[in-house]
Design a protein around this motif. Structure first.
Motif, PDB file in Angstrom:
ATOM      1  N   HIS A 295       1.032  -1.431  -0.109  1.00 55.26           N
ATOM      2  CA  HIS A 295      -0.350   0.359  -0.260  1.00 55.26           C
ATOM      3  C   HIS A 295       0.668   1.605   0.377  1.00 55.26           C
ATOM      4  O   HIS A 295       1.765   1.020   0.460  1.00 55.26           O
ATOM      5  N   ASN A 296       0.899   2.540  -1.476  1.00 52.15           N
ATOM      6  CA  ASN A 296       0.907   3.802  -0.644  1.00 52.15           C
ATOM      7  C   ASN A 296      -0.013   4.718  -1.543  1.00 52.15           C
ATOM      8  O   ASN A 296      -0.746   4.535  -2.433  1.00 52.15           O
ATOM      9  N   ALA A 297       0.232   5.982  -0.401  1.00 54.40           N
ATOM     10  CA  ALA A 297      -1.087   6.510  -0.436  1.00 54.40           C
ATOM     11  C   ALA A 297      -1.199   7.432  -1.613  1.00 54.40           C
ATOM     12  O   ALA A 297      -2.044   8.401  -2.196  1.00 54.40           O
ATOM     13  N   ASN A 298       0.315   7.738  -1.945  1.00 54.00           N
ATOM     14  CA  ASN A 298       1.080   8.600  -2.550  1.00 54.00           C
ATOM     15  C   ASN A 298       1.101   7.678  -3.872  1.00 54.00           C
ATOM     16  O   ASN A 298       1.762   8.166  -5.470  1.00 54.00           O
ATOM     17  N   GLN A 299       0.012   6.691  -4.077  1.00 58.71           N
ATOM     18  CA  GLN A 299       0.146   5.803  -5.651  1.00 58.71           C
ATOM     19  C   GLN A 299       1.887   5.101  -5.890  1.00 58.71           C
ATOM     20  O   GLN A 299       1.357   4.605  -7.235  1.00 58.71           O
ATOM     21  N   ARG A 300       2.507   5.375  -5.351  1.00 59.34           N
ATOM     22  CA  ARG A 300       3.768   4.138  -5.614  1.00 59.34           C
ATOM     23  C   ARG A 300       3.315   2.818  -6.218  1.00 59.34           C
ATOM     24  O   ARG A 300       3.954   1.724  -6.447  1.00 59.34           O
ATOM     25  N   TYR A 301       2.842   2.103  -5.267  1.00 56.73           N
ATOM     26  CA  TYR A 301       1.772   1.172  -5.000  1.00 56.73           C
ATOM     27  C   TYR A 301       0.194   1.671  -5.932  1.00 56.73           C
ATOM     28  O   TYR A 301      -0.186   2.306  -5.425  1.00 56.73           O
ATOM     29  N   ALA A 302      -0.596   0.961  -6.947  1.00 56.87           N
ATOM     30  CA  ALA A 302      -1.481   0.491  -7.271  1.00 56.87           C
ATOM     31  C   ALA A 302      -2.904   0.319  -6.218  1.00 56.87           C
ATOM     32  O   ALA A 302      -3.783   0.039  -6.544  1.00 56.87           O
ATOM     33  N   THR A 303      -2.332  -0.872  -5.105  1.00 58.26           N
ATOM     34  CA  THR A 303      -3.714  -0.425  -4.474  1.00 58.26           C
ATOM     35  C   THR A 303      -4.373   0.020  -4.010  1.00 58.26           C
ATOM     36  O   THR A 303      -4.066   1.107  -3.396  1.00 58.26           O
ATOM     37  N   ASN A 304      -5.396  -0.406  -4.434  1.00 57.90           N
ATOM     38  CA  ASN A 304      -6.606   0.331  -3.038  1.00 57.90           C
ATOM     39  C   ASN A 304      -7.399  -0.958  -2.631  1.00 57.90           C
ATOM     40  O   ASN A 304      -7.104  -1.716  -2.199  1.00 57.90           O
ATOM     41  N   ALA A 305      -8.432   0.224  -1.614  1.00 61.39           N
ATOM     42  CA  ALA A 305      -9.460  -1.236  -0.639  1.00 61.39           C
ATOM     43  C   ALA A 305     -10.518  -1.851  -1.564  1.00 61.39           C
ATOM     44  O   ALA A 305     -10.310  -3.595  -0.749  1.00 61.39           O
ATOM     45  N   VAL A 306     -10.397  -1.769  -2.820  1.00 59.28           N
ATOM     46  CA  VAL A 306     -11.628  -2.379  -3.843  1.00 59.28           C
ATOM     47  C   VAL A 306     -10.476  -3.880  -4.490  1.00 59.28           C
ATOM     48  O   VAL A 306     -10.681  -5.332  -3.965  1.00 59.28           O
ATOM     49  N   THR A 307      -9.457  -3.596  -4.830  1.00 63.86           N
ATOM     50  CA  THR A 307      -8.432  -4.313  -5.322  1.00 63.86           C
ATOM     51  C   THR A 307      -8.044  -5.360  -4.460  1.00 63.86           C
ATOM     52  O   THR A 307      -7.601  -6.420  -4.320  1.00 63.86           O
ATOM     53  N   SER A 308      -7.193  -4.645  -3.422  1.00 65.32           N
ATOM     54  CA  SER A 308      -7.006  -5.485  -1.466  1.00 65.32           C
ATOM     55  C   SER A 308      -7.792  -6.302  -1.258  1.00 65.32           C
ATOM     56  O   SER A 308      -7.521  -6.837  -0.721  1.00 65.32           O
ATOM     57  N   PHE A 309      -9.442  -5.748  -1.427  1.00 60.96           N
ATOM     58  CA  PHE A 309     -10.114  -7.150  -0.808  1.00 60.96           C
ATOM     59  C   PHE A 309     -10.072  -8.193  -1.587  1.00 60.96           C
ATOM     60  O   PHE A 309     -10.109  -9.114  -1.234  1.00 60.96           O
ATOM     61  N   ILE A 310     -10.063  -7.850  -2.900  1.00 63.33           N
ATOM     62  CA  ILE A 310     -10.393  -8.914  -4.164  1.00 63.33           C
ATOM     63  C   ILE A 310      -9.631 -10.013  -4.168  1.00 63.33           C
ATOM     64  O   ILE A 310      -9.616 -11.255  -3.474  1.00 63.33           O
TER      65      ILE A 310
END
Length: 484
Positions: free
Chosen positions: A383-398
């Protein structure tokens, strides 16, 4: 005991993959061999594709990037792609266009640093070279043609020696700080021995031998004739038929399962051939039976890119159109309306798989206290809030939900606020293609060293997680509502 054996089966297969893949070119060749054996047909990007539902295909670009996919029997144009993306390259020392360096009676090989390697780990290792060579093929009565050939010299032929402590008394207190230009040159031979060991033709004529060597030297003065002769012997050609090459220094020590409890893998290039292997094996095994694709409505895909370690900006990197080209060509093979591609992208999902930083017992303060991935702990969601990684809540949940169903462990990672965060192909593809993305990776230690380590358990966890993703994403995604 049987469970331990099953874990080691996957890990042993990874070790075999690693030992066959000293370079990105060799990794792609090994992937091709495995895909062909599993019934995948090779495509050419230069030709028209005639694809069929229920069939399996792959293509390569530059022989250092490979994309493989299996089309569900219930697939129709506009349906989604379920993709695991990784990369084939690793930090290394690549040979320069002019490698010939002679200093102090030694023949050295000019190299350039590729990626962000821990270069001090390359000293005092038994090194060789591998990569690809362009050779001239001469045929009697016809014009010369040119061939791309992979090459690997198995024997250790080079070494980068450290300076003795007697000549660098403060190295242990001040640190080892080699200069990448001056100090990072492998020694190939001494000038005296190289001259004595010049190849002599079969007729054993010293005079003709001198002429042959003179011809080699005048044909290519950019490289030591000894180096060219080693390559020619391996390729079965003459040194003067070597037109160009892309070669790199490689460690000769093989990858192994190790540790007192046989729980680790010690190897170079775990970042990122470990994720490349796990995703490739997962795709092959998730499409191996005659019924594997019967209920599949989407396309299961693995994309292994070159040049991640230097930014992905190349014709075969993740920043190129490779991914969009693949999705577009598959979609258009079934229906060529422009809206079908946009629909397919929005229904697709990418798992960006790149190795993660395990907690180091000697540097525990380098990890954020609530995010300390452990070996044996399963895939790490980054996870990274500055989008160094592309994970978000939806994709992480899946991704997490798939693990939950199969009782697979999952971990989370966030870099400390006072530490710079690395990145992956995830944000590049998410922004360039517009595809939903989660960034994950197996935990490892010694990342970017010439010799890295990870856990046998995590290889098995990664493979099983990716395989479950391929088999079950379509059904899970149908239950998730976000943009309505």
């Amino acid at each position: 005991m049987a469970k331990q054996q099953h874990k080691n089966d996957v890990a042993s297969d990874l070790v075999a993959f690693l030992n066959a893949s000293p370079t990105a070119f060799h990794a792609v060749e090994e992937a091709k061999n495995r895909l062909r054996s599993a019934g995948f047909d090779q495509l050419s990007e230069k030709e028209v594709w005639n694809l069929k539902a229920g069939k399996k295909y792959f293509f390569t670009r530059n022989h250092s990037t490979i994309v493989a996919f299996a089309i569900g029997q219930r697939y129709v144009a506009g349906n989604g792609f379920h993709i695991v993306g990784a990369h084939t390259d690793s930090p290394c020392l690549k040979l320069k266009p002019v490698t010939k360096v002679t200093k102090g009676g030694y023949l050295e090989v000019g190299v350039q640093t590729y990626g962000g390697g821990l270069w001090h780990t390359w000293f005092d290792r038994d090194l060789t070279i591998a990569g690809r060579v362009i050779i001239r093929e001469r045929k009697e009565g016809s014009a010369s043609s040119y061939a791309h050939r992979l090459v690997r010299i198995e024997e250790p032929i080079m070494r980068i020696p450290t300076l003795a402590i007697h000549l660098d008394r403060n190295v242990n207190s001040d640190g080892f700080k080699p200069n990448a230009q001056s100090h990072l040159l492998p020694v190939l031979a001494t000038s005296v021995k190289a001259e004595l060991n010049k190849a002599v033709p079969e007729n054993d004529s010293a005079e003709s031998g001198k002429k042959a060597n003179d011809k080699t030297d005048t044909t290519n003065t950019k490289h030591h004739s000894l180096l060219l002769q080693l390559l020619a012997n391996k390729l079965g050609c003459e040194p003067e038929d070597i037109c160009d090459f892309e070669l790199q220094a490689c460690d000769t020590q093989p990858s192994v399962i190790a540790g007192a409890a046989q729980e680790f893998i010690f190897s170079g290039r775990l970042d990122n051939l470990c994720m490349s292997f796990c995703s490739l094996k997962a795709l092959i095994d998730a499409t191996s039976s005659e019924t594997s694709l019967e209920e599949e409505t989407g396309v299961r895909m693995v994309a292994l890119f070159d040049h991640e370690e230097c930014g992905s900006n190349s014709a075969q990197g993740a920043g190129s159109p490779v991914m969009l080209d693949a999705v577009s060509r598959v979609t258009n093979s079934f229906r060529s309306e422009t809206q079908m591609l946009e629909k397919a992208v929005q229904r697709s999902f990418l798992v960006s798989a790149d190795m993660a930083h395990a907690l180091h017992p000697n540097y525990m303060d380098k990890h954020e206290e609530n995010h300390q991935p452990k070996l044996h702990g399963g895939l790490v969601i980054k996870h990274n809030a500055n989008q160094r990684y592309a994970t978000n809540a939806v994709t992480s949940f899946i991704f997490r939900e798939i693990a939950s169903v199969h009782k697979l462990p999952v971990q989370d990672f966030v870099v400390r606020n006072d530490t710079a965060c690395g990145s992956t192909i995830g944000p590049i593809l998410a922004s360039g293609v517009g595809i939903r993305t989660v960034d994950v990776g197996a935990p490892q230690l010694s990342m970017h060293s010439i010799r890295e380590m990870c856990a046998v358990d995590d290889v098995k966890h990664s493979y099983e997680h990716f395989k479950a993703f391929f088999e079950e994403f379509s059904q899970l995604d149908a239950k998730i509502v976000v943009d309505i």
